[in-house]
Design a protein around this motif. Structure first.
Motif, mmCIF file in Angstrom:
data_model
loop_
_atom_site.group_PDB
_atom_site.id
_atom_site.type_symbol
_atom_site.label_atom_id
_atom_site.label_comp_id
_atom_site.label_asym_id
_atom_site.label_seq_id
_atom_site.Cartn_x
_atom_site.Cartn_y
_atom_site.Cartn_z
ATOM 1 N N LEU A 1 23.779 -71.412 -0.146
ATOM 2 C CA LEU A 1 22.854 -72.407 -0.676
ATOM 3 C C LEU A 1 22.516 -72.105 -2.134
ATOM 4 O O LEU A 1 22.437 -70.947 -2.538
ATOM 5 C CB LEU A 1 21.574 -72.427 0.158
ATOM 6 N N PRO A 2 22.291 -73.144 -2.936
ATOM 7 C CA PRO A 2 22.069 -72.931 -4.371
ATOM 8 C C PRO A 2 20.703 -72.329 -4.665
ATOM 9 O O PRO A 2 19.705 -72.669 -4.033
ATOM 10 C CB PRO A 2 22.164 -74.359 -4.945
ATOM 11 N N VAL A 3 20.677 -71.433 -5.632
ATOM 12 C CA VAL A 3 19.400 -70.904 -6.110
ATOM 13 C C VAL A 3 18.871 -71.850 -7.179
ATOM 14 O O VAL A 3 19.650 -72.507 -7.883
ATOM 15 C CB VAL A 3 19.554 -69.482 -6.674
ATOM 16 N N PRO A 4 17.550 -71.955 -7.330
ATOM 17 C CA PRO A 4 17.019 -72.777 -8.421
ATOM 18 C C PRO A 4 17.343 -72.139 -9.767
ATOM 19 O O PRO A 4 17.260 -70.924 -9.915
ATOM 20 C CB PRO A 4 15.510 -72.785 -8.152
ATOM 21 N N ARG A 5 17.729 -72.951 -10.733
ATOM 22 C CA ARG A 5 18.043 -72.401 -12.060
ATOM 23 C C ARG A 5 16.753 -72.301 -12.862
ATOM 24 O O ARG A 5 16.492 -73.062 -13.787
ATOM 25 C CB ARG A 5 19.075 -73.279 -12.749
ATOM 26 N N THR A 6 15.942 -71.325 -12.449
ATOM 27 C CA THR A 6 14.664 -71.054 -13.097
ATOM 28 C C THR A 6 14.658 -69.610 -13.574
ATOM 29 O O THR A 6 15.470 -68.780 -13.128
ATOM 30 C CB THR A 6 13.503 -71.264 -12.120
ATOM 31 N N TRP A 7 13.700 -69.282 -14.447
ATOM 32 C CA TRP A 7 13.611 -67.912 -14.934
ATOM 33 C C TRP A 7 13.203 -66.960 -13.809
ATOM 34 O O TRP A 7 13.683 -65.820 -13.760
ATOM 35 C CB TRP A 7 12.627 -67.833 -16.104
ATOM 36 N N ASP A 8 12.359 -67.408 -12.903
ATOM 37 C CA ASP A 8 12.003 -66.556 -11.763
ATOM 38 C C ASP A 8 13.237 -66.203 -10.943
ATOM 39 O O ASP A 8 13.482 -65.031 -10.609
ATOM 40 C CB ASP A 8 10.988 -67.276 -10.862
ATOM 41 N N ALA A 9 13.993 -67.219 -10.575
ATOM 42 C CA ALA A 9 15.182 -66.984 -9.754
ATOM 43 C C ALA A 9 16.193 -66.117 -10.489
ATOM 44 O O ALA A 9 16.878 -65.279 -9.880
ATOM 45 C CB ALA A 9 15.811 -68.317 -9.348
ATOM 46 N N LEU A 10 16.293 -66.298 -11.795
ATOM 47 C CA LEU A 10 17.213 -65.486 -12.592
ATOM 48 C C LEU A 10 16.771 -64.030 -12.608
ATOM 49 O O LEU A 10 17.599 -63.112 -12.476
ATOM 50 C CB LEU A 10 17.292 -66.040 -14.008
ATOM 51 N N ASP A 11 15.457 -63.782 -12.762
ATOM 52 C CA ASP A 11 14.960 -62.405 -12.738
ATOM 53 C C ASP A 11 15.339 -61.712 -11.438
ATOM 54 O O ASP A 11 15.801 -60.560 -11.422
ATOM 55 C CB ASP A 11 13.436 -62.393 -12.885
ATOM 56 N N VAL A 12 15.123 -62.411 -10.314
ATOM 57 C CA VAL A 12 15.425 -61.830 -9.001
ATOM 58 C C VAL A 12 16.920 -61.597 -8.843
ATOM 59 O O VAL A 12 17.364 -60.529 -8.390
ATOM 60 C CB VAL A 12 14.890 -62.753 -7.891
ATOM 61 N N LEU A 13 17.718 -62.587 -9.219
ATOM 62 C CA LEU A 13 19.168 -62.456 -9.105
ATOM 63 C C LEU A 13 19.670 -61.271 -9.922
ATOM 64 O O LEU A 13 20.494 -60.476 -9.445
ATOM 65 C CB LEU A 13 19.838 -63.751 -9.567
ATOM 66 N N CYS A 14 19.194 -61.144 -11.150
ATOM 67 C CA CYS A 14 19.676 -60.054 -12.006
ATOM 68 C C CYS A 14 19.348 -58.687 -11.403
ATOM 69 O O CYS A 14 20.188 -57.772 -11.425
ATOM 70 C CB CYS A 14 19.082 -60.181 -13.402
ATOM 71 N N GLU A 15 18.140 -58.533 -10.872
ATOM 72 C CA GLU A 15 17.797 -57.252 -10.265
ATOM 73 C C GLU A 15 18.675 -56.985 -9.045
ATOM 74 O O GLU A 15 19.157 -55.857 -8.837
ATOM 75 C CB GLU A 15 16.326 -57.213 -9.856
ATOM 76 N N ASN A 16 18.915 -58.006 -8.238
ATOM 77 C CA ASN A 16 19.776 -57.828 -7.063
ATOM 78 C C ASN A 16 21.201 -57.476 -7.461
ATOM 79 O O ASN A 16 21.857 -56.648 -6.807
ATOM 80 C CB ASN A 16 19.763 -59.103 -6.217
ATOM 81 N N VAL A 17 21.680 -58.100 -8.516
ATOM 82 C CA VAL A 17 23.038 -57.802 -8.992
ATOM 83 C C VAL A 17 23.124 -56.352 -9.453
ATOM 84 O O VAL A 17 24.093 -55.638 -9.153
ATOM 85 C CB VAL A 17 23.437 -58.775 -10.119
ATOM 86 N N ARG A 18 22.114 -55.884 -10.187
ATOM 87 C CA ARG A 18 22.145 -54.481 -10.641
ATOM 88 C C ARG A 18 22.139 -53.515 -9.463
ATOM 89 O O ARG A 18 22.825 -52.482 -9.483
ATOM 90 C CB ARG A 18 20.944 -54.214 -11.553
ATOM 91 N N ILE A 19 21.361 -53.834 -8.433
ATOM 92 C CA ILE A 19 21.338 -52.985 -7.240
ATOM 93 C C ILE A 19 22.726 -52.913 -6.626
ATOM 94 O O ILE A 19 23.216 -51.830 -6.251
ATOM 95 C CB ILE A 19 20.314 -53.527 -6.219
ATOM 96 N N ALA A 20 23.394 -54.062 -6.499
ATOM 97 C CA ALA A 20 24.745 -54.090 -5.919
ATOM 98 C C ALA A 20 25.731 -53.342 -6.801
ATOM 99 O O ALA A 20 26.553 -52.542 -6.313
ATOM 100 C CB ALA A 20 25.189 -55.542 -5.716
ATOM 101 N N GLN A 21 25.658 -53.582 -8.102
ATOM 102 C CA GLN A 21 26.597 -52.915 -9.019
ATOM 103 C C GLN A 21 26.486 -51.395 -8.927
ATOM 104 O O GLN A 21 27.493 -50.686 -9.001
ATOM 105 C CB GLN A 21 26.328 -53.376 -10.452
ATOM 106 N N ASP A 22 25.274 -50.899 -8.776
ATOM 107 C CA ASP A 22 25.060 -49.453 -8.720
ATOM 108 C C ASP A 22 25.699 -48.823 -7.482
ATOM 109 O O ASP A 22 25.948 -47.611 -7.461
ATOM 110 C CB ASP A 22 23.566 -49.129 -8.729
ATOM 111 N N SER A 23 25.952 -49.624 -6.439
ATOM 112 C CA SER A 23 26.460 -49.083 -5.181
ATOM 113 C C SER A 23 27.920 -49.436 -4.903
ATOM 114 O O SER A 23 28.471 -48.984 -3.898
ATOM 115 C CB SER A 23 25.599 -49.600 -4.013
ATOM 116 N N LEU A 24 28.522 -50.223 -5.770
ATOM 117 C CA LEU A 24 29.914 -50.620 -5.557
ATOM 118 C C LEU A 24 30.847 -49.738 -6.376
ATOM 119 O O LEU A 24 30.531 -49.386 -7.522
ATOM 120 C CB LEU A 24 30.112 -52.088 -5.940
ATOM 121 N N PRO A 25 32.008 -49.391 -5.813
ATOM 122 C CA PRO A 25 32.921 -48.495 -6.525
ATOM 123 C C PRO A 25 33.775 -49.187 -7.573
ATOM 124 O O PRO A 25 34.492 -48.516 -8.325
ATOM 125 C CB PRO A 25 33.803 -47.954 -5.386
#
Length: 445
Positions: free
Chosen positions: A112-136
């Motif tokens: 499902l699509p995320v809203p293209r808002t600054w709030d949603a972007l903040d959350v997405l970016c933090e989640n992406v960094r968490i994933a990046q830190d754990s992926l080889p």
């Protein structure tokens, strides 16, 4: 890394994929691969030097919660098992509810699509960094197709993707079929999105088919690739030479010759556009704003929200939970959404559930016959999915048995035995209810 021309590997077309000429790489759905064992077909492809990229569908990086460590570990394990050069996922949310909103957890069973808002972007970016830190290996994220639009969005798709790349360094998987879907369903110009996003961050490209019904484009991956989608691919190729291009097909698989024909058409589109690309890129650089610049009516790029991370996540959680409740639990439509489109999306989600449950538990349509689909859709209206599809199949069967269904004695006995053979341990109260229902079904009392 140059990937070349590829195709989505699926068990149903494994033999055809192995035999197709000119396949440089394949993509496999990560959740469909066992952590400790590769299908023989993928083993043979890897032995031939064909790159295999795992493509995740359940991480939900656009969701309000931090990504589940177990799901990230599972994706990492598939990457290592396949010796993959990268892994991919989606810019989407797939579940909502739970403790943060003091509501039951819900699964969409869909991206499902995320809203293209600054709030949603903040959350997405933090989640992406968490994933990046754990992926080889590096991570690339895919833009998704959508039937619905969020009200009061603050960024265009291209701006949203540009900000995401600027903040996290994540790569992009651009699905040109999804850009076309959003053009039909949400009035968004694919060329504008391509002009605004950082094309140099593209890891590879998806091409897939769909179908239009009553003015709505359904990204089915079960139909041939259409000319409008190829036109978007040509638009992208006029701006950049993508490292890889992949044909996706997930259902209604055609003969191998048709798949080969679609791949030939994709190659021809890329080759034809390459000759014109330099001129188009020059014109684009003179006439269009660069990546991350503001379009009329949108807010300019800004620093992340000053709100505390918890409150940002809380706001995103409330919004996503309200939408998912409307789609799968019969709740009122949140303010600002198109009610007709929400209805279309809701019916599409229920139909997808019915189809996937029939795939993971093929005995159910066999036992219930022609009545399976109507029975499942009736069940889905009042029973949102709270876990995976296998749990959904068991809960559906349990609900039928408790209701004394199916009416045919032999079918009811078969369904009872099927459930008993597959059900995990259940809380005593529900187990007792099932035993009573099953006993009643078997004895007629």
């Amino acid at each position: 890394m140059k990937l070349g021309i590829g195709i989505g590997w699926r068990p149903e077309i494994a033999d055809a994929v192995e035999a197709l000429p000119g396949i440089d790489w394949v993509e496999a759905v990560a959740e469909n691969i066992c952590a400790d064992h590769l299908p023989d077909s993928l083993v043979r492809l890897r032995e031939r030097g064909v790159t295999v990229v795992p493509h995740g569908v359940s991480l939900g990086l656009g969701g309000a919660e931090r990504p589940d460590a177990g799901r990230i570990a599972a994706l990492a394990a598939r990457a290592e098992l396949l010796a993959a050069p990268l892994v991919t996922e989606h810019i989407a949310f797939v579940r909502a509810g739970g403790p943060r909103t003091a509501s039951p957890g819900l699964e969409a069973g869909h991206l499902l699509p995320v809203p293209r808002t600054w709030d949603a972007l903040d959350v997405l970016c933090e989640n992406v960094r968490i994933a990046q830190d754990s992926l080889p290996v590096p991570l690339a994220l895919e833009n998704i197709a959508a039937l619905i639009s969020w009200p009061d969005e603050e960024l265009t798709e291209g701006q949203f993707l540009a900000e995401l790349v600027a903040r996290t360094g994540v790569r992009l998987l651009i699905d040109v079929a999804n850009l076309h879907t959003n053009h039909v369903n949400r009035g968004e110009d694919p060329a504008t999105a391509l002009d605004e996003l950082p094309v140099e961050a593209i890891a590879y490209v998806h091409v897939a088919g769909g179908v239009e019904k009553e003015g709505v484009w359904h990204d089915t991956h079960a139909h041939p690739v259409t000319e409008p989608v190829l036109d978007v691919l040509a638009e992208l190729r006029s701006r950049v030479d993508p490292p890889g291009v992949l044909l996706e097909r997930d259902d209604d698989f055609p003969p191998a010759e048709e798949l080969a024909g679609e791949l030939t058409t994709i190659r021809a589109t890329l080759d034809r556009t390459a000759a014109l690309g330099a001129g188009a890129r020059a014109r684009s650089a003179q006439s269009v704003p660069g990546a991350g610049s503001s379009a009329p009516g949108t807010r300019p790029r800004q620093v992340p929200s000053p709100s505390s991370p918890g409150s940002v996540r809380d706001r995103v959680a409330v919004a996503q939970t309200a939408l998912l409740c409307a789609l799968v639990a019969g709740a009122p439509a949140p303010h600002g959404f198109d009610h007709r489109r929400l209805g279309i999306q809701s019916r599409a989600l229920a139909a997808k559930r019915a189809g996937v449950v029939a795939q993971v538990a093929p005995e159910l349509p066999e036992i219930l016959g022609a009545g399976y689909r109507d029975a499942f859709l009736a069940y889905a209206r009042n029973h949102p999915m709270s876990a995976g599809y296998r749990r959904d199949a068991l809960d559906f069967a349990e609900g039928l048995l408790i209701a004394g269904q199916p009416a045919d004695d032999a079918a009811r006995r078969r369904l009872t035995h099927w459930w008993q053979d597959r059900a995990a341990a259940r809380p005593p109260r529900r187990f007792t209810r099932l035993v009573r229902a099953a006993r009643a079904a078997l004895t007629g009392r």
